[in-house]
Design a protein around this motif. Structure first.
Motif, PDB file in Angstrom:
ATOM      1  N   LYS A  48      72.927  55.734  49.640  1.00  0.00           N
ATOM      2  CA  LYS A  48      74.028  55.906  48.686  1.00  0.00           C
ATOM      3  C   LYS A  48      73.875  54.859  47.596  1.00  0.00           C
ATOM      4  O   LYS A  48      73.617  53.692  47.870  1.00  0.00           O
ATOM      5  N   SER A  65      68.577  61.542  43.076  1.00  0.00           N
ATOM      6  CA  SER A  65      69.726  62.201  43.689  1.00  0.00           C
ATOM      7  C   SER A  65      69.716  63.695  43.376  1.00  0.00           C
ATOM      8  O   SER A  65      69.477  64.098  42.237  1.00  0.00           O
ATOM      9  N   THR A  66      69.994  64.512  44.379  1.00  0.00           N
ATOM     10  CA  THR A  66      70.115  65.952  44.154  1.00  0.00           C
ATOM     11  C   THR A  66      71.562  66.324  43.858  1.00  0.00           C
ATOM     12  O   THR A  66      71.846  67.462  43.512  1.00  0.00           O
ATOM     13  N   GLU A  67      72.462  65.375  43.984  1.00  0.00           N
ATOM     14  CA  GLU A  67      73.888  65.652  43.791  1.00  0.00           C
ATOM     15  C   GLU A  67      74.368  65.313  42.376  1.00  0.00           C
ATOM     16  O   GLU A  67      75.444  65.735  41.979  1.00  0.00           O
ATOM     17  N   THR A  68      73.593  64.557  41.633  1.00  0.00           N
ATOM     18  CA  THR A  68      73.984  64.155  40.284  1.00  0.00           C
ATOM     19  C   THR A  68      73.198  64.977  39.269  1.00  0.00           C
ATOM     20  O   THR A  68      71.977  65.064  39.353  1.00  0.00           O
ATOM     21  N   CYS A  97      65.329  66.895  37.335  1.00  0.00           N
ATOM     22  CA  CYS A  97      66.470  67.447  38.079  1.00  0.00           C
ATOM     23  C   CYS A  97      66.217  68.897  38.461  1.00  0.00           C
ATOM     24  O   CYS A  97      66.505  69.309  39.581  1.00  0.00           O
ATOM     25  N   LYS A 101      65.842  70.446  42.206  1.00  0.00           N
ATOM     26  CA  LYS A 101      66.714  71.563  42.568  1.00  0.00           C
ATOM     27  C   LYS A 101      65.875  72.731  43.059  1.00  0.00           C
ATOM     28  O   LYS A 101      66.215  73.395  44.031  1.00  0.00           O
ATOM     29  N   GLU A 104      64.601  72.009  46.495  1.00  0.00           N
ATOM     30  CA  GLU A 104      65.701  72.175  47.449  1.00  0.00           C
ATOM     31  C   GLU A 104      65.957  73.665  47.719  1.00  0.00           C
ATOM     32  O   GLU A 104      66.095  74.085  48.867  1.00  0.00           O
TER      33      GLU A 104
END
Length: 168
Positions: A48, A65-68, A97, A101, A104
């Protein structure tokens, strides 16, 4: 460099280098380090970003990060790291990014395919077992002896005698 996105807790927010070292097990040979130390691996345990204890780890956690999203990443890079965003750099962040993505999404699709394949295989296996049980039941209703039933199970379902006996 090998970034690890979901490492065990003990490896989160860490950077570890592995390298080749000389160790004489028999004899006493001395080589110049540059002759054998030609490779190193660096493992980056992501975690994190708020738990990152160094700027480099925080930067890597944000970038990988894959979340940002890419816009948020660009804003964080400018605001927190004072990295001037150019169109070229913004497009590189966006590309990175989209690439992560895509990786993923491919992983998710591959997992779904494997799950469907395993499900079909298990369904066939269960259907086959139900078929054998039904066949045994029908043959017993016709008062066929167990030895003949055993032979029929082996013949029709290509089972060993031991495997066929489990259905009797």
């Amino acid at each position: 460099m090998w970034p690890v996105s979901n490492p065990p807790k003990s490896r989160e927010n860490s950077i570890t280098r592995y390298y080749i070292a000389e160790e004489n097990l028999v004899g006493n040979v001395k080589e110049r380090k540059e002759d054998y130390d030609l490779m190193a691996a660096v493992m980056i345990g992501l975690g994190k970003e708020e738990n990152s204890n160094t700027d480099v780890l925080k930067l890597l956690n944000i970038l990988l990060s894959t979340e940002t999203g890419s816009k948020d990443k660009c804003q964080i890079l400018e605001k927190e790291f004072r990295i001037k965003m150019t169109q070229m750099l913004e497009s590189e962040v966006s590309l990175m990014c989209n690439l992560s993505k895509g990786v993923e999404e491919k992983g998710i699709e591959k997992g779904r395919q494997e799950g469907r394949r395993e499900g079909r295989q298990k369904g066939r296996q269960e259907g086959r077992q139900e078929g054998i049980i039904a066949m045994v039941s029908a043959l017993r209703d016709l008062e066929i002896t167990d030895s003949i039933i055993l032979d029929k199970i082996q013949e029709k379902f290509h089972l060993t005698e031991e495997a066929a006996k489990m259905y009797l």
